[in-house]
Design a protein around this motif. Sequence first.
Motif, PDB file in Angstrom:
ATOM      1  N   ALA A  65      -7.224   3.348   7.392  1.00 39.39           N
ATOM      2  CA  ALA A  65      -5.950   2.866   7.963  1.00 39.39           C
ATOM      3  C   ALA A  65      -4.848   2.552   7.612  1.00 39.39           C
ATOM      4  CB  ALA A  65      -6.465   1.250   8.505  1.00 39.39           C
ATOM      5  N   SER A  68      -3.015   5.980   9.270  1.00 42.98           N
ATOM      6  CA  SER A  68      -2.582   5.783  10.596  1.00 42.98           C
ATOM      7  C   SER A  68      -1.361   4.306  10.360  1.00 42.98           C
ATOM      8  CB  SER A  68      -3.391   4.907  11.445  1.00 42.98           C
ATOM      9  OG  SER A  68      -4.251   6.746  11.465  1.00 42.98           O
ATOM     10  N   GLU A 111       1.493   4.709   9.443  1.00 41.96           N
ATOM     11  CA  GLU A 111       3.064   5.467   9.671  1.00 41.96           C
ATOM     12  C   GLU A 111       2.930   5.965  11.388  1.00 41.96           C
ATOM     13  OE1 GLU A 111       4.795   7.537   5.981  1.00 41.96           O
ATOM     14  OE2 GLU A 111       2.382   7.202   5.677  1.00 41.96           O
ATOM     15  N   PRO A 133      -0.968  -1.369  12.771  1.00 46.18           N
ATOM     16  CA  PRO A 133      -2.004  -2.037  11.498  1.00 46.18           C
ATOM     17  C   PRO A 133      -2.504  -1.815  10.331  1.00 46.18           C
ATOM     18  CG  PRO A 133      -1.751  -3.579  13.301  1.00 46.18           C
ATOM     19  CD  PRO A 133      -1.355  -2.098  13.479  1.00 46.18           C
ATOM     20  N   SER A 174      -2.489  -4.246   3.997  1.00 44.12           N
ATOM     21  CA  SER A 174      -1.466  -4.545   3.521  1.00 44.12           C
ATOM     22  C   SER A 174      -0.633  -5.898   3.906  1.00 44.12           C
ATOM     23  CB  SER A 174      -0.358  -2.944   4.464  1.00 44.12           C
ATOM     24  OG  SER A 174      -1.035  -2.026   3.417  1.00 44.12           O
ATOM     25  N   ASN A 189     -10.773   5.321   9.676  1.00 45.20           N
ATOM     26  CA  ASN A 189     -10.770   5.030  10.999  1.00 45.20           C
ATOM     27  C   ASN A 189     -11.599   5.200  12.136  1.00 45.20           C
ATOM     28  OD1 ASN A 189      -8.890   4.636   9.274  1.00 45.20           O
ATOM     29  ND2 ASN A 189      -7.011   6.300  10.158  1.00 45.20           N
ATOM     30  N   HIS A 227     -16.784   4.872  11.094  1.00 46.92           N
ATOM     31  CA  HIS A 227     -17.054   3.457  11.762  1.00 46.92           C
ATOM     32  C   HIS A 227     -17.133   3.603  12.798  1.00 46.92           C
ATOM     33  CE1 HIS A 227     -15.617   1.258   7.514  1.00 46.92           C
ATOM     34  NE2 HIS A 227     -17.045   1.668   7.656  1.00 46.92           N
ATOM     35  N   TYR A 276     -18.802  -5.148  12.126  1.00 50.07           N
ATOM     36  CA  TYR A 276     -19.433  -5.484  10.597  1.00 50.07           C
ATOM     37  C   TYR A 276     -20.880  -6.044  10.922  1.00 50.07           C
ATOM     38  CZ  TYR A 276     -15.442  -4.798   8.547  1.00 50.07           C
ATOM     39  OH  TYR A 276     -13.712  -3.716   7.747  1.00 50.07           O
ATOM     40  N   GLY A 330      -4.719   5.804   1.514  1.00 49.67           N
ATOM     41  CA  GLY A 330      -4.857   5.228   2.852  1.00 49.67           C
ATOM     42  C   GLY A 330      -6.044   4.791   2.965  1.00 49.67           C
ATOM     43  N   VAL A 381      -3.906   9.075  -3.045  1.00 48.70           N
ATOM     44  CA  VAL A 381      -3.014   8.815  -2.254  1.00 48.70           C
ATOM     45  C   VAL A 381      -2.728   7.672  -1.454  1.00 48.70           C
ATOM     46  CG1 VAL A 381      -0.487   9.920  -0.870  1.00 48.70           C
ATOM     47  CG2 VAL A 381      -2.424  11.202  -1.924  1.00 48.70           C
ATOM     48  N   ASN A 382      -1.566   6.778  -2.764  1.00 49.38           N
ATOM     49  CA  ASN A 382      -2.022   4.961  -1.621  1.00 49.38           C
ATOM     50  C   ASN A 382      -0.811   4.368  -1.859  1.00 49.38           C
ATOM     51  OD1 ASN A 382      -4.134   4.068   0.128  1.00 49.38           O
ATOM     52  ND2 ASN A 382      -4.244   1.974  -1.806  1.00 49.38           N
ATOM     53  N   ALA A 385       3.710   5.994   0.676  1.00 49.20           N
ATOM     54  CA  ALA A 385       3.445   6.495   1.810  1.00 49.20           C
ATOM     55  C   ALA A 385       3.145   6.889   1.949  1.00 49.20           C
ATOM     56  CB  ALA A 385       4.276   6.216   3.075  1.00 49.20           C
TER      57      ALA A 385
HETATM   58  P1  CNA Z   1      -7.599  -1.581   4.281  1.00 46.01           P
HETATM   59  O1  CNA Z   1      -8.461  -2.011   4.013  1.00 46.01           O
HETATM   60  O2  CNA Z   1      -6.446  -1.563   5.616  1.00 46.01           O
HETATM   61  O3  CNA Z   1      -6.554  -0.416   3.856  1.00 46.01           O
HETATM   62  C1  CNA Z   1      -5.282   0.427   3.705  1.00 46.01           C
HETATM   63  C2  CNA Z   1      -5.152   0.811   2.369  1.00 46.01           C
HETATM   64  O4  CNA Z   1      -4.192   1.855   3.119  1.00 46.01           O
HETATM   65  C3  CNA Z   1      -4.201  -0.245   1.283  1.00 46.01           C
HETATM   66  O5  CNA Z   1      -4.771  -0.436   0.121  1.00 46.01           O
HETATM   67  C4  CNA Z   1      -2.656   0.396   1.602  1.00 46.01           C
HETATM   68  O6  CNA Z   1      -1.874  -0.108   0.748  1.00 46.01           O
HETATM   69  C5  CNA Z   1      -2.710   1.751   1.964  1.00 46.01           C
HETATM   70  N1  CNA Z   1      -1.621   2.165   2.593  1.00 46.01           N
HETATM   71  C6  CNA Z   1      -1.071   1.252   4.445  1.00 46.01           C
HETATM   72  N2  CNA Z   1      -0.259   2.055   4.639  1.00 46.01           N
HETATM   73  C7  CNA Z   1       0.162   3.326   3.531  1.00 46.01           C
HETATM   74  C8  CNA Z   1       0.779   4.452   3.689  1.00 46.01           C
HETATM   75  N3  CNA Z   1       1.746   4.395   4.496  1.00 46.01           N
HETATM   76  N4  CNA Z   1       0.940   5.621   2.691  1.00 46.01           N
HETATM   77  C9  CNA Z   1      -0.351   4.948   2.024  1.00 46.01           C
HETATM   78  N5  CNA Z   1      -1.140   4.313   1.617  1.00 46.01           N
HETATM   79  C10 CNA Z   1      -1.168   2.898   2.381  1.00 46.01           C
HETATM   80  O7  CNA Z   1      -7.954  -0.622   5.116  1.00 46.01           O
HETATM   81  P2  CNA Z   1      -9.935   0.384   5.574  1.00 46.01           P
HETATM   82  O8  CNA Z   1      -9.205   1.535   6.140  1.00 46.01           O
HETATM   83  O9  CNA Z   1      -9.506   1.183   3.158  1.00 46.01           O
HETATM   84  O10 CNA Z   1     -10.436  -0.536   5.168  1.00 46.01           O
HETATM   85  C11 CNA Z   1     -11.256  -0.215   6.237  1.00 46.01           C
HETATM   86  C12 CNA Z   1     -10.979  -0.480   7.504  1.00 46.01           C
HETATM   87  C13 CNA Z   1     -10.182  -1.131   7.942  1.00 46.01           C
HETATM   88  C14 CNA Z   1     -12.422   0.027   8.618  1.00 46.01           C
HETATM   89  O11 CNA Z   1     -13.670  -0.314   8.817  1.00 46.01           O
HETATM   90  C15 CNA Z   1     -11.153   0.593   9.468  1.00 46.01           C
HETATM   91  O12 CNA Z   1     -12.369   0.428  10.124  1.00 46.01           O
HETATM   92  C16 CNA Z   1     -10.643  -0.312   9.391  1.00 46.01           C
HETATM   93  N6  CNA Z   1      -9.143  -0.137  10.237  1.00 46.01           N
HETATM   94  C17 CNA Z   1      -8.819   0.629  10.592  1.00 46.01           C
HETATM   95  C18 CNA Z   1      -8.049   1.018  11.767  1.00 46.01           C
HETATM   96  C19 CNA Z   1      -7.574   2.772  12.548  1.00 46.01           C
HETATM   97  O13 CNA Z   1      -8.571   3.172  13.054  1.00 46.01           O
HETATM   98  N7  CNA Z   1      -6.540   2.975  12.266  1.00 46.01           N
HETATM   99  C20 CNA Z   1      -6.729  -0.472  11.510  1.00 46.01           C
HETATM  100  C21 CNA Z   1      -7.353  -1.381  10.771  1.00 46.01           C
HETATM  101  C22 CNA Z   1      -8.574  -1.464  10.464  1.00 46.01           C
END
Ligand code: CNA
Length: 238
Positions: free
Chosen positions: A24, A27, A29, A33, A37, A104, A121, A163, A189, A212-213, A230
Amino acid sequence: MQDSIETLKQWVNSSNNIVFFGGAGVSTESGIPDFRSVDGLYHQHYAYPPETILSHTFFERHTAEFYEFYHDKMLTLDAKPNAAHKKLAEWEHAGKLRAIVTQNIDGLHQAAGSKTVYELHGSVHRNYCTRCHKFYDAAYIKQAHGIPLCACGGLIKPDVVLYEEGLDENTIAHSIEAIRSADMLIIGGTSLVVYPAAGLINYYRGSKLVLVNKQETSADSRADLVLHGAIGEIFSQL
Ligand code: CNA
């Protein structure tokens, strides 16, 4: 940080079989959300945590509430690919990147032009009637008020892995094969706490594991290069 970016740049230049594993954070940026975070969905106030709402049981028992949250937070159809999505598409086009394995569901990698994207997913862009299996796009779900129904009267379900649901075996098999044979694996991310997706990185056996996180993850200690920041900002400097 500048030294690490320089190293990453050199590694990318000398690689032709990069696999990217993302979540996640890729995306955020683009204005979508993430979950974990400080401004992620876990820290916003809902009656239930996101992982409860996005569960199979919740979808079945509280379909209207599921769709309320889903419309609000997951169906972000106006979002545009950011510098990270674009750079990955560029690398694939240049023959450097073999595949993207993503958690994502937003479809932004494909919107940026990436072709080989394994969506662990699923995707908000695919939706099916649970009765007759007719396909519906995301725009149909967006314009439906309340619970989206098929022309046959059946309930439409997004092709998103909730889930309690299993991952698609074919997608897992392709992801493992790509990660196992990659010369460089870039993880970006993702908090690496959602399984079984996070476990797939263990199939990597090369010597260029890059992380990169924004925040620390459980894989930082075994990465060959760690960049905390970022991802869009970092990738735009490559
Ligand atoms: P998460 O658990 O929310 O972790 C996100 C990680 O990304 C955190 O460790 C943050 O520190 C880091 N992060 C946030 N912004 C940035 C950035 N700009 N640059 C670098 N790092 C960053 O999300 P995960 O994907 O690990 O968790 C898995 C879930 C979230 C999956 O099942 C997804 O389907 C689900 N999800 C997806 C979306 C999407 O499709 N955009 C949005 C929200 C949740």
